[in-house]
Design an enzyme around this catalytic site. Structure first.
Site, mmCIF file in Angstrom:
data_model
loop_
_atom_site.group_PDB
_atom_site.id
_atom_site.type_symbol
_atom_site.label_atom_id
_atom_site.label_comp_id
_atom_site.label_asym_id
_atom_site.label_seq_id
_atom_site.Cartn_x
_atom_site.Cartn_y
_atom_site.Cartn_z
ATOM 1 N N TYR A 8 0.839 -1.189 0.000
ATOM 2 C CA TYR A 8 0.000 0.000 0.000
ATOM 3 C C TYR A 8 0.877 1.241 0.000
ATOM 4 C CZ TYR A 8 1.034 1.050 4.898
ATOM 5 O OH TYR A 8 1.689 1.381 6.062
ATOM 6 N N ARG A 19 8.275 3.509 -5.072
ATOM 7 C CA ARG A 19 8.362 2.615 -3.913
ATOM 8 C C ARG A 19 7.339 1.489 -4.030
ATOM 9 N NH1 ARG A 19 7.912 5.228 1.930
ATOM 10 N NH2 ARG A 19 5.726 5.426 1.341
ATOM 11 N N ARG A 52 -7.853 -20.348 -0.635
ATOM 12 C CA ARG A 52 -6.736 -20.154 0.296
ATOM 13 C C ARG A 52 -5.682 -21.262 0.193
ATOM 14 N NH1 ARG A 52 -4.611 -21.363 5.096
ATOM 15 N NH2 ARG A 52 -3.694 -19.666 6.315
ATOM 16 N N HIS A 86 -1.099 -21.225 0.564
ATOM 17 C CA HIS A 86 0.018 -20.307 0.790
ATOM 18 C C HIS A 86 0.748 -19.933 -0.494
ATOM 19 C CE1 HIS A 86 -0.761 -21.336 4.922
ATOM 20 N NE2 HIS A 86 0.132 -20.460 5.331
ATOM 21 N N LYS A 109 6.533 -1.923 1.838
ATOM 22 C CA LYS A 109 5.379 -1.319 2.520
ATOM 23 C C LYS A 109 4.200 -2.287 2.418
ATOM 24 C CE LYS A 109 3.375 3.291 3.140
ATOM 25 N NZ LYS A 109 3.531 3.355 4.577
ATOM 26 N N GLU A 153 12.781 2.759 13.500
ATOM 27 C CA GLU A 153 11.840 3.799 13.056
ATOM 28 C C GLU A 153 10.620 3.760 13.969
ATOM 29 O OE1 GLU A 153 10.310 2.993 9.091
ATOM 30 O OE2 GLU A 153 10.300 0.852 9.464
HETATM 31 N N1 PDD Z 1 3.193 5.302 7.195
HETATM 32 N N2 PDD Z 1 7.870 3.993 8.640
HETATM 33 C C1 PDD Z 1 6.730 3.275 8.632
HETATM 34 C C2 PDD Z 1 6.720 1.948 9.291
HETATM 35 C C3 PDD Z 1 5.572 3.798 8.013
HETATM 36 O O1 PDD Z 1 4.442 3.075 7.992
HETATM 37 C C4 PDD Z 1 5.629 5.083 7.419
HETATM 38 C C5 PDD Z 1 4.440 5.683 6.722
HETATM 39 C C6 PDD Z 1 6.840 5.793 7.460
HETATM 40 C C7 PDD Z 1 6.989 7.135 6.807
HETATM 41 O O2 PDD Z 1 7.075 6.985 5.404
HETATM 42 P P1 PDD Z 1 6.600 8.120 4.412
HETATM 43 O O3 PDD Z 1 7.366 9.335 4.751
HETATM 44 O O4 PDD Z 1 6.965 7.587 3.079
HETATM 45 O O5 PDD Z 1 5.131 8.289 4.610
HETATM 46 C C8 PDD Z 1 7.943 5.218 8.064
HETATM 47 C C9 PDD Z 1 2.005 5.611 6.436
HETATM 48 C C10 PDD Z 1 1.748 7.058 6.294
HETATM 49 C C11 PDD Z 1 0.824 4.838 6.992
HETATM 50 O O6 PDD Z 1 1.029 3.648 7.284
HETATM 51 O O7 PDD Z 1 -0.278 5.366 7.112
#
Ligand code: PDD
Length: 292
Positions: A33, A52, A103, A105, A150, A182
Site C-alpha cells: 500500500y 516505492r 486459500r 500459501h 510497505k 523507526e
Molecule cells: N506510514 N515507517 C513506517 C513503518 C511507516 O508506515 C511510514 C508511513 C513511514 C513514513 O514513510 P513516508 O514518509 O513515506 O510516509 C515510516 C504511512 C503514512 C501509513 O502507514 O499510514
C-alpha cells in the site's frame, strides 16, 4: 456526499465497493500500500511513492498490475476531482494485493488479477502536536526482516501503536537489537549537537519519502547528517527527537517514555526543518521563485 473509490478498473460509490472473501489481502495480508498527500489537487512526491510501490510489488513478485504503479497516479488524480478534493488537503490510499483465489500459501495461478483499490479522503494535519510536540514510547521492534517493503501486513506496527495510544503517546519508537529503527508509522530523527541522526536505508526500515525530503532540506541548510544507527541507550541524551511521515509531516517528540526530551519543548533544528518542509510542501518556495 458518498465518496467515490476505485476498485479493479471501475470508479464506484464507496458503499458499492466489494472485494472477495478469498482476497489474499484479507486472508494473508498479501499486498502493498501507499499513502500520498495532496494539496489543492496536486500529489506530493507522487513519483517517489509510485517507485516505492513498484519496488514493493517486485519484491513480493506481484507482477501483473496493468500499467504498473505509476498508472495509479492518474486514478488518484481523478479521485481527487470526483470527490471535490481539488482544494485544500487530502490523502490518497492505494492498495494492491495478490488477488482472490482459494486459500493456499503458494501463489495463485498467474492469470489471477491483482486486487487494486484507491481512495481519496479529506485530511487535517495534526497541527496541535506539530506545534507543541508529542509524547512517544519505546517498544521492541519484532517485525520481519524486510521492513523496506510497505506491506499491508502491519500487525507489529498496530500492536505497538495501540500500546503508545494507551500510554497517551502519539508514537511507538521501535528498537531492534539495541538499535532505533523507526516509528510504528513514521521515520525517526535525533539531533545531537546540531547534527542529525537517523537509521540508514536498510531492510530494517521503510525508505520513507518524507525522510528523503528532510535529508534534502538538511543538506540544503548545510546540516551534518550521521546515518550511524542510534542506540536505544543514546535516546535519553539527544537534544531533540522528531518523527516524520506522510500524515505526520515533522512532529517534535518532547516526552519519551515519560521523560522530557532535551528542554522538553520543540528544539531549534526541528523547528527550522519544519519550516523548510512546510514551504516545500505548500510550494511556497516555488511560487517565490516564479515571482522573482
Ligand atoms: N506510514 N515507517 C513506517 C513503518 C511507516 O508506515 C511510514 C508511513 C513511514 C513514513 O514513510 P513516508 O514518509 O513515506 O510516509 C515510516 C504511512 C503514512 C501509513 O502507514 O499510514
Amino acid at each position: 456526499m458518498e465518496p467515490i473509490v476505485y476498485l479493479n478498473g471501475g470508479f464506484v460509490p464507496h458503499r458499492e465497493a466489494r472485494i472477495s472473501a478469498d482476497d489474499r489481502g484479507f486472508l494473508f495480508g498479501d499486498g502493498v500500500y501507499e499513502v500520498i498527500r495532496a494539496v489543492d489537487g496536486a500529489l506530493f512526491e507522487a513519483g517517489a511513492h509510485a517507485r516505492r510501490m513498484a519496488a514493493g510489488l517486485q519484491a513480493l513478485r506481484i507482477g501483473s498490475l496493468e500499467g504498473g504503479a505509476h498508472a495509479l497516479l492518474g486514478v488518484a488524480e481523478r479521485l481527487l476531482r470526483e470527490n471535490a478534493l481539488l482544494e485544500g488537503e487530502a490523502t490518497v490510499y492505494l492498495q494492491v494485493t495478490r488477488g482472490a483465489a482459494p486459500r493456499r500459501h503458494t501463489f495463485p495461478a498467474p492469470s489471477t488479477p491483482p486486487t487494486v483499490y484507491v481512495s481519496a479522503t479529506r485530511f487535517q494535519p495534526p497541527a496541535e502536536l506539530q506545534e507543541h510536540g508529542a509524547a512517544a514510547i519505546t517498544q521492541a521492534d519484532v517485525r520481519w526482516g524486510r521492513c523496506n517493503v510497505k506491506s499491508t501486513n502491519l500487525l507489529p506496527n498496530i500492536l505497538a501503536k495501540q500500546l503508545a495510544a494507551e500510554a497517551g503517546a502519539f508514537e511507538a519508537i521501535l528498537v531492534r537489537d539495541g538499535v532505533v529503527t523507526e516509528g510504528a508509522s513514521t521515520s525517526v530523527f535525533g539531533v545531537s549537537r546540531g547534527e542529525l541522526r537517523t537509521h540508514p536505508l536498510t531492510p530494517h526500515i521503510l525508505p520513507g519519502i518524507t525522510r528523503a525530503v528532510v535529508l534534502e532540506l538538511a543538506a540544503a541548510r548545510g546540516l551534518r547528517v550521521d546515518e550511524t544507527p542510534l542506540r536505544g541507550a543514546e535516546l535519553g541524551r539527544l537534544d531533540e527527537i522528531f518523527l516524520v511521515g506522510t500524515t505526520t509531516d515533522l512532529m517534535p517528540v518532547v516526552v519519551l517514555d515519560g521523560t522530557p526530551v532535551g528542554g522538553g519543548s520543540p528544539g531549534p533544528v526541528t523547528r527550522a526543518l519544519q519550516q523548510g518542509y512546510r514551504a516545500r510542501f505548500h510550494g511556497a518556495a516555488r511560487s517565490l521563485l516564479l515571482s522573482t
